[in-house]
Design a protein around this motif. Structure first.
Motif, PDB file in Angstrom:
ATOM      1  N   THR A 159      31.702  24.565 -78.923  1.00 45.58           N
ATOM      2  CA  THR A 159      30.654  25.546 -79.219  1.00 45.58           C
ATOM      3  C   THR A 159      30.931  26.269 -80.538  1.00 45.58           C
ATOM      4  N   GLN A 160      32.141  26.174 -81.070  1.00 43.96           N
ATOM      5  CA  GLN A 160      32.475  26.837 -82.328  1.00 43.96           C
ATOM      6  C   GLN A 160      32.235  25.939 -83.540  1.00 43.96           C
ATOM      7  N   CYS A 161      32.719  24.693 -83.463  1.00 48.81           N
ATOM      8  CA  CYS A 161      32.671  23.842 -84.662  1.00 48.81           C
ATOM      9  C   CYS A 161      31.824  22.583 -84.473  1.00 48.81           C
ATOM     10  N   GLY A 162      31.409  22.283 -83.251  1.00 45.75           N
ATOM     11  CA  GLY A 162      30.538  21.125 -83.031  1.00 45.75           C
ATOM     12  C   GLY A 162      31.245  19.800 -82.860  1.00 45.75           C
ATOM     13  N   TYR A 173      39.352  20.194 -74.743  1.00 45.41           N
ATOM     14  CA  TYR A 173      40.113  20.735 -75.854  1.00 45.41           C
ATOM     15  C   TYR A 173      39.473  20.340 -77.173  1.00 45.41           C
ATOM     16  N   CYS A 174      39.347  21.307 -78.100  1.00 42.70           N
ATOM     17  CA  CYS A 174      38.859  20.990 -79.446  1.00 42.70           C
ATOM     18  C   CYS A 174      40.055  20.818 -80.373  1.00 42.70           C
ATOM     19  N   PRO A 175      40.211  19.610 -80.927  1.00 39.37           N
ATOM     20  CA  PRO A 175      41.365  19.357 -81.793  1.00 39.37           C
ATOM     21  C   PRO A 175      41.287  20.132 -83.106  1.00 39.37           C
ATOM     22  N   ARG A 176      40.085  20.524 -83.518  1.00 40.99           N
ATOM     23  CA  ARG A 176      39.964  21.256 -84.787  1.00 40.99           C
ATOM     24  C   ARG A 176      40.275  22.748 -84.589  1.00 40.99           C
ATOM     25  N   CYS A 177      39.631  23.344 -83.569  1.00 37.65           N
ATOM     26  CA  CYS A 177      39.835  24.786 -83.327  1.00 37.65           C
ATOM     27  C   CYS A 177      41.096  25.053 -82.512  1.00 37.65           C
ATOM     28  N   MET A 178      41.660  24.001 -81.939  1.00 36.60           N
ATOM     29  CA  MET A 178      42.856  24.096 -81.100  1.00 36.60           C
ATOM     30  C   MET A 178      42.659  25.108 -79.975  1.00 36.60           C
TER      31      MET A 178
HETATM   32 ZN   LIG Z   1      36.045  23.338 -82.404  1.00 37.82          ZN
END
Ligand SMILES: [Zn+2]
Length: 206
Positions: A159-162, A173-178
């Motif tokens: 929901t933060q970076c898509g 888990y989002c690997p970009r936003c960790m």
């Molecule tokens: Zn993210």
């Protein structure tokens, strides 16, 4: 070759695509049914879950909905996208064989788990792809359930970076936003293949 996030290699006809997925740059293909143009990025994107259809002669790219239901039927398993929601409800849109192209089902918080769940925001988010079962057609609504291990979210973006969320130790888990996001994840999350598609004729040619 990659242009602005779109892989311009030979796209594969019949590949399964998800809503919002870039399919082509606008210089390469005309947008056909089931696609829309993202003017900002100059891309043609998928409008709903379906199979890619490339017409090389017409230079047109389209998406054919998977398992379109002519009429919603109690007991059927459907795959769709969360289009709106609040604390207690989520509206999920499915491809249909009708001229409208879609039908919408409603998921009540009581049909998410046998245990008490406080908020729908811990279950799914707008844009998620969900596998659900039609449990009732009372009062003109298509009522859905995701109770059971094989039902729930099968694809979700951060929901933060898509970026697509990955299943890691039972959490998304989002690997970009960790960071971890909460969902009611279905068995087979992230394995976006044809096996969940209930309509057998759509499997042809795979
Ligand atoms: Zn993210």
């Amino acid at each position: 070759m990659e242009v602005d996030g779109v892989n311009v290699r030979k796209e594969k006809d019949g590949r399964l695509v998800i809503p919002g997925e870039p399919l082509s740059v606008i210089e390469e293909f005309m947008p056909g049914p089931g696609t829309y143009v993202d003017e900002k990025r100059g891309q043609v994107k998928a409008e709903y879950v379906g199979r890619l259809h490339i017409d090389l002669k017409e230079r047109r790219i389209a998406v054919k909905p998977v398992a379109p239901l002519r009429i919603p039927q109690v007991g059927r398993i459907v795959v769709g996208q969360v289009v709106s929601m609040d604390d207690k409800y989520a509206m999920i849109r499915f491809p249909s064989g009708k001229f409208t192209g879609f039908f919408t089902g409603v998921l009540n918080i009581s049909m998410v788990s046998r245990r008490f769940v406080k908020s729908m925001f811990d279950v799914c988010r707008v844009g998620d792809i969900v596998r659900a079962q039609i449990v009732s057609l009372a009062n003109g609504f298509c009522h859905l359930s995701i109770i059971g291990r094989h039902l729930g979210v099968i694809y979700a973006n951060c929901t933060q970076c898509g970026k697509p969320l990955e299943l890691k130790g039972g959490s998304l888990y989002c690997p970009r936003c960790m960071r971890v996001e909460r969902r009611k994840v279905a068995l087979g999350y992230g394995k976006f293949r044809g096996e969940f598609i209930e309509d057998s004729h759509t499997r042809k040619g795979r």
